[in-house]
Design a protein around this motif. Structure first.
Motif, PDB file in Angstrom:
ATOM      1  N   SER A  64     -18.315  -4.135  13.478  1.00 50.54           N
ATOM      2  CA  SER A  64     -17.366  -5.227  13.686  1.00 50.54           C
ATOM      3  C   SER A  64     -16.464  -4.973  14.883  1.00 50.54           C
ATOM      4  CB  SER A  64     -16.512  -5.419  12.423  1.00 50.54           C
ATOM      5  OG  SER A  64     -17.330  -5.845  11.349  1.00 50.54           O
ATOM      6  N   SER A  65     -16.062  -6.054  15.542  1.00 50.55           N
ATOM      7  CA  SER A  65     -15.093  -5.962  16.638  1.00 50.55           C
ATOM      8  C   SER A  65     -13.672  -6.014  16.114  1.00 50.55           C
ATOM      9  CB  SER A  65     -15.297  -7.109  17.624  1.00 50.55           C
ATOM     10  OG  SER A  65     -16.581  -7.058  18.170  1.00 50.55           O
ATOM     11  N   ALA A  66     -13.493  -6.696  14.978  1.00 53.10           N
ATOM     12  CA  ALA A  66     -12.154  -6.798  14.395  1.00 53.10           C
ATOM     13  C   ALA A  66     -12.241  -6.676  12.879  1.00 53.10           C
ATOM     14  CB  ALA A  66     -11.496  -8.126  14.772  1.00 53.10           C
ATOM     15  N   LEU A  67     -11.175  -6.139  12.318  1.00 54.02           N
ATOM     16  CA  LEU A  67     -11.037  -6.019  10.860  1.00 54.02           C
ATOM     17  C   LEU A  67      -9.754  -6.736  10.463  1.00 54.02           C
ATOM     18  CD1 LEU A  67     -11.627  -4.725   8.033  1.00 54.02           C
ATOM     19  CD2 LEU A  67     -10.300  -2.744   8.828  1.00 54.02           C
ATOM     20  N   ILE A  68      -9.901  -7.711   9.579  1.00 56.97           N
ATOM     21  CA  ILE A  68      -8.728  -8.412   9.070  1.00 56.97           C
ATOM     22  C   ILE A  68      -8.422  -7.873   7.680  1.00 56.97           C
ATOM     23  CG2 ILE A  68      -7.753 -10.636   8.402  1.00 56.97           C
ATOM     24  CD1 ILE A  68      -9.769 -11.962  10.303  1.00 56.97           C
ATOM     25  N   LEU A  69      -7.254  -7.241   7.531  1.00 51.04           N
ATOM     26  CA  LEU A  69      -6.813  -6.808   6.199  1.00 51.04           C
ATOM     27  C   LEU A  69      -6.071  -7.982   5.576  1.00 51.04           C
ATOM     28  CD1 LEU A  69      -5.551  -3.199   7.018  1.00 51.04           C
ATOM     29  CD2 LEU A  69      -7.781  -3.916   6.114  1.00 51.04           C
ATOM     30  N   ASN A  70      -6.668  -8.564   4.560  1.00 50.17           N
ATOM     31  CA  ASN A  70      -6.115  -9.780   3.959  1.00 50.17           C
ATOM     32  C   ASN A  70      -5.374  -9.468   2.662  1.00 50.17           C
ATOM     33  OD1 ASN A  70      -5.579 -12.527   3.656  1.00 50.17           O
ATOM     34  ND2 ASN A  70      -7.512 -12.923   2.607  1.00 50.17           N
ATOM     35  N   LYS A  71      -4.577 -10.424   2.228  1.00 47.31           N
ATOM     36  CA  LYS A  71      -3.765 -10.339   1.000  1.00 47.31           C
ATOM     37  C   LYS A  71      -2.674  -9.275   1.125  1.00 47.31           C
ATOM     38  CE  LYS A  71      -7.841 -11.918  -1.549  1.00 47.31           C
ATOM     39  NZ  LYS A  71      -8.627 -11.960  -2.781  1.00 47.31           N
ATOM     40  N   MET A  72      -2.136  -9.116   2.351  1.00 43.70           N
ATOM     41  CA  MET A  72      -1.091  -8.116   2.575  1.00 43.70           C
ATOM     42  C   MET A  72       0.152  -8.396   1.737  1.00 43.70           C
ATOM     43  SD  MET A  72      -2.042  -5.650   4.547  1.00 43.70           S
ATOM     44  CE  MET A  72      -0.444  -4.907   4.877  1.00 43.70           C
ATOM     45  N   ASP A  73       0.327  -9.662   1.300  1.00 41.07           N
ATOM     46  CA  ASP A  73       1.481  -9.996   0.460  1.00 41.07           C
ATOM     47  C   ASP A  73       1.433  -9.257  -0.881  1.00 41.07           C
ATOM     48  OD1 ASP A  73      -0.766 -12.042   0.455  1.00 41.07           O
ATOM     49  OD2 ASP A  73       0.170 -12.492  -1.472  1.00 41.07           O
ATOM     50  N   LEU A  74       0.250  -8.764  -1.264  1.00 37.88           N
ATOM     51  CA  LEU A  74       0.124  -8.058  -2.548  1.00 37.88           C
ATOM     52  C   LEU A  74       0.422  -6.563  -2.436  1.00 37.88           C
ATOM     53  CD1 LEU A  74      -3.144  -9.727  -3.949  1.00 37.88           C
ATOM     54  CD2 LEU A  74      -0.770 -10.235  -4.570  1.00 37.88           C
ATOM     55  N   ALA A  75       0.628  -6.073  -1.224  1.00 36.85           N
ATOM     56  CA  ALA A  75       0.794  -4.630  -1.013  1.00 36.85           C
ATOM     57  C   ALA A  75       1.850  -3.988  -1.920  1.00 36.85           C
ATOM     58  CB  ALA A  75       1.092  -4.345   0.456  1.00 36.85           C
ATOM     59  N   PRO A  76       3.007  -4.646  -2.149  1.00 44.15           N
ATOM     60  CA  PRO A  76       4.023  -3.996  -2.997  1.00 44.15           C
ATOM     61  C   PRO A  76       3.571  -3.777  -4.439  1.00 44.15           C
ATOM     62  CG  PRO A  76       4.967  -5.858  -1.788  1.00 44.15           C
ATOM     63  CD  PRO A  76       3.487  -5.917  -1.589  1.00 44.15           C
ATOM     64  N   TYR A  77       2.542  -4.495  -4.883  1.00 43.27           N
ATOM     65  CA  TYR A  77       2.113  -4.407  -6.287  1.00 43.27           C
ATOM     66  C   TYR A  77       0.900  -3.502  -6.471  1.00 43.27           C
ATOM     67  CZ  TYR A  77       4.815  -8.662  -5.835  1.00 43.27           C
ATOM     68  OH  TYR A  77       5.794  -9.555  -5.517  1.00 43.27           O
ATOM     69  N   LEU A  78       0.391  -2.952  -5.387  1.00 47.22           N
ATOM     70  CA  LEU A  78      -0.863  -2.184  -5.449  1.00 47.22           C
ATOM     71  C   LEU A  78      -0.611  -0.737  -5.058  1.00 47.22           C
ATOM     72  CD1 LEU A  78      -3.101  -4.710  -3.470  1.00 47.22           C
ATOM     73  CD2 LEU A  78      -3.027  -4.460  -5.955  1.00 47.22           C
ATOM     74  N   GLU A  79      -1.451   0.135  -5.588  1.00 47.86           N
ATOM     75  CA  GLU A  79      -1.409   1.530  -5.137  1.00 47.86           C
ATOM     76  C   GLU A  79      -2.512   1.736  -4.114  1.00 47.86           C
ATOM     77  OE1 GLU A  79      -1.358   4.321  -8.325  1.00 47.86           O
ATOM     78  OE2 GLU A  79       0.417   3.413  -9.228  1.00 47.86           O
ATOM     79  N   VAL A  80      -2.385   1.028  -3.024  1.00 42.42           N
ATOM     80  CA  VAL A  80      -3.411   1.121  -1.989  1.00 42.42           C
ATOM     81  C   VAL A  80      -2.768   1.709  -0.733  1.00 42.42           C
ATOM     82  CG1 VAL A  80      -3.045  -1.283  -1.246  1.00 42.42           C
ATOM     83  CG2 VAL A  80      -5.197  -0.152  -0.708  1.00 42.42           C
ATOM     84  N   ASP A  81      -3.497   2.629  -0.109  1.00 36.47           N
ATOM     85  CA  ASP A  81      -2.987   3.325   1.068  1.00 36.47           C
ATOM     86  C   ASP A  81      -3.507   2.619   2.333  1.00 36.47           C
ATOM     87  OD1 ASP A  81      -2.382   5.059   3.120  1.00 36.47           O
ATOM     88  OD2 ASP A  81      -2.940   6.879   2.015  1.00 36.47           O
ATOM     89  N   ILE A  82      -2.671   1.709   2.846  1.00 31.47           N
ATOM     90  CA  ILE A  82      -3.079   0.896   4.003  1.00 31.47           C
ATOM     91  C   ILE A  82      -3.335   1.789   5.228  1.00 31.47           C
ATOM     92  CG2 ILE A  82      -2.408  -1.019   5.538  1.00 31.47           C
ATOM     93  CD1 ILE A  82      -2.676  -1.977   2.703  1.00 31.47           C
ATOM     94  N   ASP A  83      -2.500   2.828   5.380  1.00 31.12           N
ATOM     95  CA  ASP A  83      -2.689   3.722   6.533  1.00 31.12           C
ATOM     96  C   ASP A  83      -4.042   4.423   6.474  1.00 31.12           C
ATOM     97  OD1 ASP A  83      -0.375   3.084   7.813  1.00 31.12           O
ATOM     98  OD2 ASP A  83       0.801   4.664   6.832  1.00 31.12           O
ATOM     99  N   LYS A  84      -4.476   4.766   5.262  1.00 31.48           N
ATOM    100  CA  LYS A  84      -5.789   5.413   5.119  1.00 31.48           C
ATOM    101  C   LYS A  84      -6.911   4.436   5.504  1.00 31.48           C
ATOM    102  CE  LYS A  84      -8.963   7.531   1.768  1.00 31.48           C
ATOM    103  NZ  LYS A  84      -9.666   8.362   2.751  1.00 31.48           N
ATOM    104  N   ILE A  85      -6.780   3.185   5.081  1.00 28.75           N
ATOM    105  CA  ILE A  85      -7.795   2.189   5.467  1.00 28.75           C
ATOM    106  C   ILE A  85      -7.897   2.134   6.981  1.00 28.75           C
ATOM    107  CG2 ILE A  85      -8.408  -0.275   5.487  1.00 28.75           C
ATOM    108  CD1 ILE A  85      -7.081  -0.593   2.785  1.00 28.75           C
ATOM    109  N   LYS A  86      -6.725   2.063   7.645  1.00 28.40           N
ATOM    110  CA  LYS A  86      -6.730   1.944   9.106  1.00 28.40           C
ATOM    111  C   LYS A  86      -7.283   3.211   9.758  1.00 28.40           C
ATOM    112  CE  LYS A  86      -2.477  -0.684   9.383  1.00 28.40           C
ATOM    113  NZ  LYS A  86      -1.200  -0.709  10.088  1.00 28.40           N
ATOM    114  N   ARG A  87      -6.829   4.348   9.263  1.00 29.57           N
ATOM    115  CA  ARG A  87      -7.258   5.629   9.835  1.00 29.57           C
ATOM    116  C   ARG A  87      -8.776   5.793   9.705  1.00 29.57           C
ATOM    117  NH1 ARG A  87      -3.521   8.273   6.983  1.00 29.57           N
ATOM    118  NH2 ARG A  87      -5.010   9.075   5.464  1.00 29.57           N
ATOM    119  N   ASP A  88      -9.307   5.567   8.504  1.00 27.17           N
ATOM    120  CA  ASP A  88     -10.747   5.754   8.277  1.00 27.17           C
ATOM    121  C   ASP A  88     -11.556   4.722   9.063  1.00 27.17           C
ATOM    122  OD1 ASP A  88     -10.146   7.839   6.637  1.00 27.17           O
ATOM    123  OD2 ASP A  88     -10.490   6.761   4.754  1.00 27.17           O
TER     124      ASP A  88
END
Ligand code: MG
Ligand code: ZN
Length: 220
Positions: free
Chosen positions: A156-180
């Motif tokens: 892919s040329s671009a990655l869209i991380l969607n549903k960012m409004d849910l980030a406060p309710y999730l135990e998801v590591d956004i920095d890890k997604i970006k880094r990997d």
């Protein structure tokens, strides 16, 4: 033998993809192959994109195993749209796209989105004649996805991380997604978006406008 057969299928597909590519170039059309798992928000981001005043004339090809819900959503926004039902196949291939090209006013469009079947694996393997692939990942899918499904991130040329409004309710590591993701593909452009709030949409729209503009300046 099985490997040999699979290779032939991909070769045949690539030949038809080149023919699609030729027809898109002739029409001066920029084409984005939009891929993600089911439910990540492909159709929603297309709706939000169509609602922005981008100045672009946008057409859509919807790929689904069954049904026409997504095409109906595009029609409501007055976008030229064709629905492909794959009848079970878990990805779009170049021939499926070739067969519907006469049903779209290619010469009138600036940008064509091909919304692939929801699937994180094989849509990345089959070229359909696109200029670029764009991947959508809902942050609800978890931060392990780039390393588990590397091909789509690599292609892919671009990655869209969607549903960012849910980030406060999730135990998801956004920095890890970006880094990997960037370790798999250092050229990947990453957008953080919420289709619900509209956050991040202006950056995404600017980016696609630039892509379409560059295509016009440098026609093949
Ligand atoms: Mg959809
Ligand atoms: Zn498939």
């Amino acid at each position: 033998m099985k490997v040999k057969v699979a290779t032939k299928i991909l070769e045949a597909n690539d030949r038809i993809a080149l023919e699609n590519r030729r027809l898109f170039d002739k029409a001066g059309l920029f084409v984005i192959n939009l891929m993600s798992a089911p439910g990540a928000g492909k159709t929603s981001i297309l709706e939000k994109t169509l609602l922005q005043n981008s100045g672009l004339k946008i057409g859509v090809i919807e790929g689904d195993i069954a049904g026409s819900d997504d095409a109906e959503r595009m029609e409501k926004l007055c976008a030229p749209v064709v629905q492909i039902n794959t009848g079970g196949a878990c990805h779009l291939d170049a021939n499926m796209i070739y067969e519907v090209l006469n049903d779209l006013p290619l010469n009138e469009l600036d940008l064509l989105f091909i919304e692939n079947v929801g699937n994180l694996v094989c849509p990345a393997e089959f070229k359909v004649g696109e200029d670029i692939k764009v991947m959508l990942l809902s942050i609800t899918e978890g931060h392990d996805k780039p390393l588990k499904y590397p091909l789509m991130f690599q292609k892919s040329s671009a990655l869209i991380l969607n549903k960012m409004d849910l980030a406060p309710y999730l135990e998801v590591d956004i920095d890890k997604i970006k880094r990997d993701s960037l370790s798999l593909n250092p050229h990947l452009k990453i957008f953080e978006v919420s289709c619900k709030t509209g956050d991040g949409m202006p950056e995404w729209i600017e980016w696609i406008k630039n892509k379409v503009g560059n295509e016009r300046k440098n026609p093949l």
